[in-house]
Write a protein that holds these residues in place. Sequence first.
Motif, mmCIF file in Angstrom:
data_model
loop_
_atom_site.group_PDB
_atom_site.id
_atom_site.type_symbol
_atom_site.label_atom_id
_atom_site.label_comp_id
_atom_site.label_asym_id
_atom_site.label_seq_id
_atom_site.Cartn_x
_atom_site.Cartn_y
_atom_site.Cartn_z
ATOM 1 N N ILE A 169 8.806 3.895 -9.735
ATOM 2 C CA ILE A 169 10.020 3.149 -10.050
ATOM 3 C C ILE A 169 9.605 1.869 -10.785
ATOM 4 C CG2 ILE A 169 11.320 4.056 -8.075
ATOM 5 C CD1 ILE A 169 10.866 1.404 -6.652
ATOM 6 N N GLU A 170 10.522 1.368 -11.610
ATOM 7 C CA GLU A 170 10.213 0.137 -12.347
ATOM 8 C C GLU A 170 11.495 -0.571 -12.738
ATOM 9 O OE1 GLU A 170 8.031 1.304 -15.799
ATOM 10 O OE2 GLU A 170 9.797 2.096 -16.831
ATOM 11 N N SER A 191 0.846 -1.198 0.000
ATOM 12 C CA SER A 191 0.000 0.000 0.000
ATOM 13 C C SER A 191 0.875 1.239 0.000
ATOM 14 C CB SER A 191 -0.905 0.011 1.223
ATOM 15 O OG SER A 191 -0.153 0.237 2.404
ATOM 16 N N SER A 192 0.283 2.371 -0.297
ATOM 17 C CA SER A 192 1.026 3.631 -0.328
ATOM 18 C C SER A 192 1.486 4.065 1.062
ATOM 19 C CB SER A 192 0.150 4.728 -0.951
ATOM 20 O OG SER A 192 -1.037 4.882 -0.184
ATOM 21 N N GLN A 233 4.337 9.842 0.696
ATOM 22 C CA GLN A 233 3.782 8.486 0.604
ATOM 23 C C GLN A 233 4.755 7.607 -0.178
ATOM 24 O OE1 GLN A 233 -0.161 8.549 -1.063
ATOM 25 N NE2 GLN A 233 -1.114 8.859 0.936
ATOM 26 N N VAL A 234 4.539 6.294 -0.047
ATOM 27 C CA VAL A 234 5.302 5.362 -0.873
ATOM 28 C C VAL A 234 4.688 5.400 -2.277
ATOM 29 C CG1 VAL A 234 6.059 2.984 -1.170
ATOM 30 C CG2 VAL A 234 5.768 3.921 1.133
ATOM 31 N N VAL A 235 5.518 5.672 -3.286
ATOM 32 C CA VAL A 235 4.990 5.832 -4.646
ATOM 33 C C VAL A 235 5.320 4.649 -5.550
ATOM 34 C CG1 VAL A 235 4.961 8.358 -4.600
ATOM 35 C CG2 VAL A 235 7.058 7.152 -5.264
ATOM 36 N N GLY A 236 6.204 3.792 -5.062
ATOM 37 C CA GLY A 236 6.524 2.652 -5.918
ATOM 38 C C GLY A 236 7.367 1.621 -5.214
#
Length: 750
Positions: free
Chosen positions: A745-746, A604-605, A692-695
């Motif tokens: 991110i990816e 989750s974020s 927040q956590v974005v990725g």
Amino acid sequence: MTDITLSFEDHERIPLKDYAEKAYLDYSMYVVLDRALPHIGDGLKPVQRRIVYAMSELGLSATSKHKKSARTVGDVIGKFHPHGDSACYEAMVLMAQPFSYRYPLVDGQGNFGSPDDPKSFAAMRYTESRLTAYARTLLSELGMGTVEWGPNFDGTMKEPILLPARLPNVLLNGSTGIAVGMSTDIPPHNLREVVSACVRLLEQPKSTVSDLTEHVKGPDFPTDAEIITPADDIRALYETGHGSVKMRAVWENENGEVVITALPHQVSPAKVLEQIAAQMQAKKLPMVEDLRDESDHENPTRLVIVPRSNRVDLEQVMNHLFATTDLERNYRVNFNVIGTNGKPQVMDLAKLLREWLDYRMNTVIRRLEHRLDQVTDRLHILEGLLIAYLDIDEVIHIIRTEDEPKPVLMKRFNLTGTQAEAILELKLRHLAKLEEMKIRGEQEELEKERKALETTLGSRARLKTLIKKELLADAETYGDERRSRLVERSAAQPMKQEQIIPSEPVTIVLSKSGWVRAAKGHDIDAAALNYKAGDEYQHSAAGRSNEQAVFLDASGRAYALVAHTLPSARGLGEPLSSRFSPPDGAGFLYTLAGDAKRKVLLASSFGYGFVTELENLYSRMKAGKAMISLPAGAVPLEPACIDPESTSTVVCATSDGYLLAFPLAEVPELSKGKGNKLINVPPKRLKAGEEQVVGLAVVGEKDELLVWAGQRYLRMGEKDIDHFRGERAHRGRKLPRGFQRVTRIEVARD
């Protein structure tokens, strides 16, 4: 003139409740005792018993000529069974069908139906019938004083209450019937096996059901199909008197094609073909190309299933068909019969055979006593005749000279009335000298027979030996080999939808408005596809057509569909809201596809996450399945797929540019829930929405990571990522200047 008018009060008055209760109970007892349940003695219902008896009275033995069935039915309903002719004829036809009765009682000539349609028999005015040789086991002792007789329905004739069965027909041919509040389902059995069990009981009266199942292995239906019920289950069935047995068709691989040579009891070949064809039309059997019915006189059952190619696993296909068609069938068993006490009861195998043997013992005793009475009477007459022959001249003189010679003869020679009557009825031809020798010879034979009968009747052991010999003789005459083979097999399981549907590569494409479609192949530029006005690309996943496509909404709920059911990417697709019912305002965010055991990282974020298998996200419910527990204000992050063959590292990034890398092994594996903290973000900043956590991403040893900040990205290799390594749930380190406003991110895709 006397007034005979009666008032209402002059009649008996009964409360409606009492009248209805009595009427229903009377009807119930009639159905139970006189229609639906067989008697343990002869194993027949009243209509069957009357048909067999009426045919014997018409002289329709196994050696006589066939006679029109209408004649038999007319006699049955006119003399003994005042019911409908069609019901009576149908009962007679059933007893003539070799695919319905294990040991048919009627030998039919003409169209008596077929396994495809047992009720397709011709009208009774066309068919002809007579009794089979086996029916002699029910009738041969009928005129020997063995059974009780009662009046027929109008009191003008007598009919046997039961038939003197020489074999336990109740087990051999079985019976089915539905009464009021009870029913019976007795399967047929093999004659030799049942006789063997009866002999065991005669020799060892204390034999248990377990002992008897050494002889009676299981039911024996009039078909060559297999009984696949385990031996322990069959034994339990015989111990309790109720249960079930499972039958399966017999098939063989003939030049790469499936050839079915035997079907379960009372299963129609046409119906089986229809069931398979229905699956083919519904595209649920893509591995089957063609069906053929090649049955003929030489091969009564020959159904051919042609696979699409020689790579098709025929075992798997047949296992699926066993589970989804009548090629495998379950038969209920309930040994509910009318006992010798006239009451219906469910019996175990030992009790049933013991009670039948008691019935047989009483029948044999009555037969021997009847014969003993006949022998005694004949000896009595022969004694008188012998006296007459010794003084034949005086006897003739008395007969010629006396007006009433009978009393004179009785007084002169000290005869009984029966003996005197026999002398008076002598014909002149019997006055020869040789007749005396014949009488003495007959006397000697009858005297021996009387002594033998008296000896047998006086010894229980001799009676048992006699019954045993007769049973074994009948088994030799009418017995045959078992038809239904007993083969223990595991229960059939239908193929999963993923196994049935062709496996083709597809790309699942989800738009921001929640529209979905499936494009063939994996080399699809999903973002470049056409979308509705105001709509655009949201997410995509590569999978196969026979796998489940999973969708994750903003509330953390998961939904699933088989990929091949999705519309083609040639169009705009269809809204997922037409298939699912997500919570209000919870739009669809992500899609997943792949093997059910594939592992994914869900988070989750707010920085909490866990690892789970893809199959845990599957749900058949329209409302989906609660998968990720989200704190207020949190949303799911894009799931990260895990490569099982590489040592993986989890990388998390926050919107303020903090990056943390740690081993995947530190993340718990759950089926659903909130998970553990992956990266530490100050709670105040989370609640305020400032950070927040974005990725997150799962990278292997040779993978590269792309960290996006708007339109710019930073490519990071293994050494770059090592700089940000730490323990799970820590804050991590700041990214270089210019990349501190991370958007996503990816893992880099070449």
